[in-house]
Write a protein that holds these residues in place. Sequence first.
Motif, short mmCIF file in Angstrom:
data_model
loop_
_atom_site.label_atom_id
_atom_site.label_comp_id
_atom_site.label_asym_id
_atom_site.label_seq_id
_atom_site.Cartn_x
_atom_site.Cartn_y
_atom_site.Cartn_z
N MET A 1 -27.23 74.39 42.55
CA MET A 1 -25.84 74.28 42.06
C MET A 1 -25.72 75.10 40.77
N ALA A 2 -24.70 75.90 40.66
CA ALA A 2 -24.53 76.77 39.50
C ALA A 2 -24.00 75.98 38.30
N MET A 3 -24.26 76.52 37.11
CA MET A 3 -23.81 75.87 35.88
C MET A 3 -22.29 75.71 35.88
N THR A 4 -21.58 76.71 36.41
CA THR A 4 -20.11 76.62 36.43
C THR A 4 -19.64 75.46 37.28
N ASP A 5 -20.37 75.18 38.37
CA ASP A 5 -20.01 74.04 39.22
C ASP A 5 -20.17 72.73 38.46
N PHE A 6 -21.27 72.64 37.69
CA PHE A 6 -21.49 71.43 36.88
C PHE A 6 -20.35 71.25 35.88
N LEU A 7 -20.04 72.33 35.17
CA LEU A 7 -19.02 72.24 34.13
C LEU A 7 -17.65 71.90 34.71
N ALA A 8 -17.42 72.34 35.94
CA ALA A 8 -16.13 72.07 36.59
C ALA A 8 -15.97 70.60 36.94
N THR A 9 -17.11 69.91 37.16
CA THR A 9 -17.03 68.52 37.62
C THR A 9 -17.38 67.51 36.53
N LEU A 27 -27.79 70.06 30.87
CA LEU A 27 -27.16 71.00 31.81
C LEU A 27 -27.95 72.30 31.92
N SER A 28 -28.40 72.82 30.79
CA SER A 28 -29.20 74.05 30.82
C SER A 28 -30.50 73.82 31.57
N GLY A 29 -31.09 72.65 31.37
CA GLY A 29 -32.34 72.34 32.05
C GLY A 29 -32.18 72.23 33.55
N ILE A 30 -31.10 71.60 33.99
CA ILE A 30 -30.85 71.48 35.43
C ILE A 30 -30.67 72.85 36.05
N GLU A 31 -29.94 73.70 35.38
CA GLU A 31 -29.73 75.06 35.87
C GLU A 31 -31.05 75.82 35.93
N ALA A 32 -31.88 75.69 34.88
CA ALA A 32 -33.15 76.42 34.82
C ALA A 32 -34.18 75.84 35.77
N GLY A 33 -34.18 74.50 35.91
CA GLY A 33 -35.21 73.85 36.71
C GLY A 33 -34.94 73.85 38.20
N GLY A 34 -33.69 73.57 38.59
CA GLY A 34 -33.35 73.57 40.01
C GLY A 34 -34.25 72.67 40.83
N ASN A 47 -37.18 66.63 41.93
CA ASN A 47 -36.87 67.90 41.28
C ASN A 47 -35.73 67.70 40.29
N TYR A 48 -35.30 68.79 39.67
CA TYR A 48 -34.29 68.68 38.62
C TYR A 48 -32.94 68.26 39.18
N LEU A 49 -32.65 68.63 40.41
CA LEU A 49 -31.40 68.19 41.01
C LEU A 49 -31.42 66.68 41.25
N ASP A 50 -32.60 66.16 41.61
CA ASP A 50 -32.75 64.71 41.73
C ASP A 50 -32.57 64.05 40.36
N LEU A 51 -33.15 64.68 39.34
CA LEU A 51 -33.02 64.15 37.98
C LEU A 51 -31.56 64.09 37.57
N HIS A 52 -30.81 65.13 37.89
CA HIS A 52 -29.39 65.16 37.57
C HIS A 52 -28.66 63.98 38.21
N ASP A 53 -28.93 63.75 39.49
CA ASP A 53 -28.28 62.65 40.21
C ASP A 53 -28.66 61.30 39.60
N PRO A 246 -40.58 66.58 25.62
CA PRO A 246 -39.83 66.39 26.87
C PRO A 246 -38.46 67.09 26.85
N TYR A 247 -37.82 67.11 25.68
CA TYR A 247 -36.55 67.81 25.59
C TYR A 247 -36.75 69.32 25.76
N VAL A 248 -37.80 69.85 25.15
CA VAL A 248 -38.09 71.29 25.27
C VAL A 248 -38.42 71.63 26.72
N ALA A 249 -39.31 70.83 27.33
CA ALA A 249 -39.72 71.11 28.71
C ALA A 249 -38.55 71.03 29.67
N THR A 250 -37.65 70.07 29.46
CA THR A 250 -36.48 69.94 30.33
C THR A 250 -35.52 71.10 30.11
N LEU A 251 -35.28 71.47 28.87
CA LEU A 251 -34.40 72.61 28.58
C LEU A 251 -34.86 73.87 29.29
#
Length: 548
Positions: A1-9, A27-34, A47-53, A246-251
């Motif tokens: 999912m693209a960063m713009t999609d996240f920001l839109a929702t 948000l940056s971490g989710i985009e970078a990690g995927g 994965n990062y998408l699971d983390l987002h959810d 953890p913040y650095v690694a996630t970013l």
Amino acid sequence: MAMTDFLATQNYTEQHHCELSLASVFLSGIEAGGKQEIVTQGGLRMNYLDLHDRVHRLGKILQDLGIQEQMRVAVLERDTHRYLEAYFAVPMLGATLMTANIRLSVDQLRYTLEHSGTQLIITAAEFLPLLEQVYALQERIPRIVVIGEAQGTNLPVVGEYEALLTQAERGFQFPYVSEDSVATHFYTTGTTGQPKGVTYTHRQLVTHTLAVGMALGTADEYQALRYNDVYMPLTPMFHVHAWGLPYVATLLGLKQVYPGRYEAQQLVELVRDEGVSFSHCVPTVLQMILVEAEQRALSLPGWKVMVGGSAMSPALAKRAQARGLHVFAGYGMSETCPVISFVRTTRAEALAHPERICRVGHPMPLTQLGIEAPDGSMSEEGEQGELVARSVWLTPAYYRDPVMSVQLWRGGYLHTGDVAVKDADGAFRIVDRTKDVIKSGGEWLSSLELEAYLSEHAAVEEVAVIAITNEKWGERPCAFITLKPACQGDDALIAELQDLLRARIREGKLPPYAIPEQICFVSDLPRTSVGKLNKKMLREQLIRQESV
């Protein structure tokens, strides 16, 4: 999912005003990690998408439980993906994450939960008996979300973590949160009296994350943290944000490994099997891992480990290097978020001069360090004094403790309580804690230097040196030593240790009065709740022995 999609929702901004908030880091971490892996205790992979959810579902749970802006949510948990979820979900809701120290005494834990005003607790089931002791005689008990099965408890459990996550609606939108709102809250036990609360805003955490990422990202390969590294914390996540890594690694979207309990066999296997390449720990944990690796004749080549919390001796550094580790010192404290400096080095320099990588090193970007003389002036290069600091992310005050806050920030600098020297290359070197330095015959003697030299002996596992009272000299050093397996603590070994120190005296590295008054062999050394040597307890034990 693209960063713009996240920001839109997601409602992360208000009228297009972007903040330095943990939502931006997330948000940056989710985009970078995927689809990059996050591995956690028990072999669970997400994965990062699971983390987002999961973070969004946790936010919905907390909101449904009535958690609002600036309410304290305490967490009692091992190092798992659930703690990482709380690192983001609680502050992104506008509430404050209280990282409760599971190693405190019952009385101290009760004090921190009450003093912080905790209104909800997320806890692993294994800590329910501890909380039952904490709240045994209390009328007000916060509601509890339990991780795992809560059997036979009278505590007000409102649900099981995973079950609540499954039931939570998808599509939750986090509210706008100001970067100046308080994101985290925890307690330091490194000073006298009751634990002291420190807090950090979103802005402070984000600036610290960016500075640490920049400093490590531009470092030599010996110690660098890059996009292809695999990160595993070995500093508890309740302790100063696990040093903020953890913040650095996630970013950066790195593969992350969360080990749960710190068991040496498991840790060594995780490093080997998951390709862990970057960690951080206190010297005690490093020693535990090295013992396991040595017993199994394992090498751990290329594993970069930042060591802090207490001094790493050159002997321990060489021992780690022999197993292929890239060790180097970092420095900070609960009041500094924590990392404010680390040793910048190269592989060649680290191997040739292990004593240099045991210094606290050079200041982080956006950080000023200085040496304060007793009269409050700044000392020159090579002169001893108290290490003081300034930075945009240092805690502004102790929570609800104005008297100690004034002491912490007297003269406009944060006072670390460490005696230090600035070397010619700009790196800072800790000589001792102000409360641990030994004054013998009117002259100062560093307990850390004595510990480092005694650690050079092949039989020595670990050393703690403290001052004992002496009628003639005022104070004299006393050494407590644990030995490596199969080594015998006897008069012959004491003589060898004294000869080792006499050699250092002849070389001009120690003063003539450095030979300890006593050398005591012990089975273990007392530690604080975060694994540091507890010299205060050693002094108290000596006082009790002398009074008998």
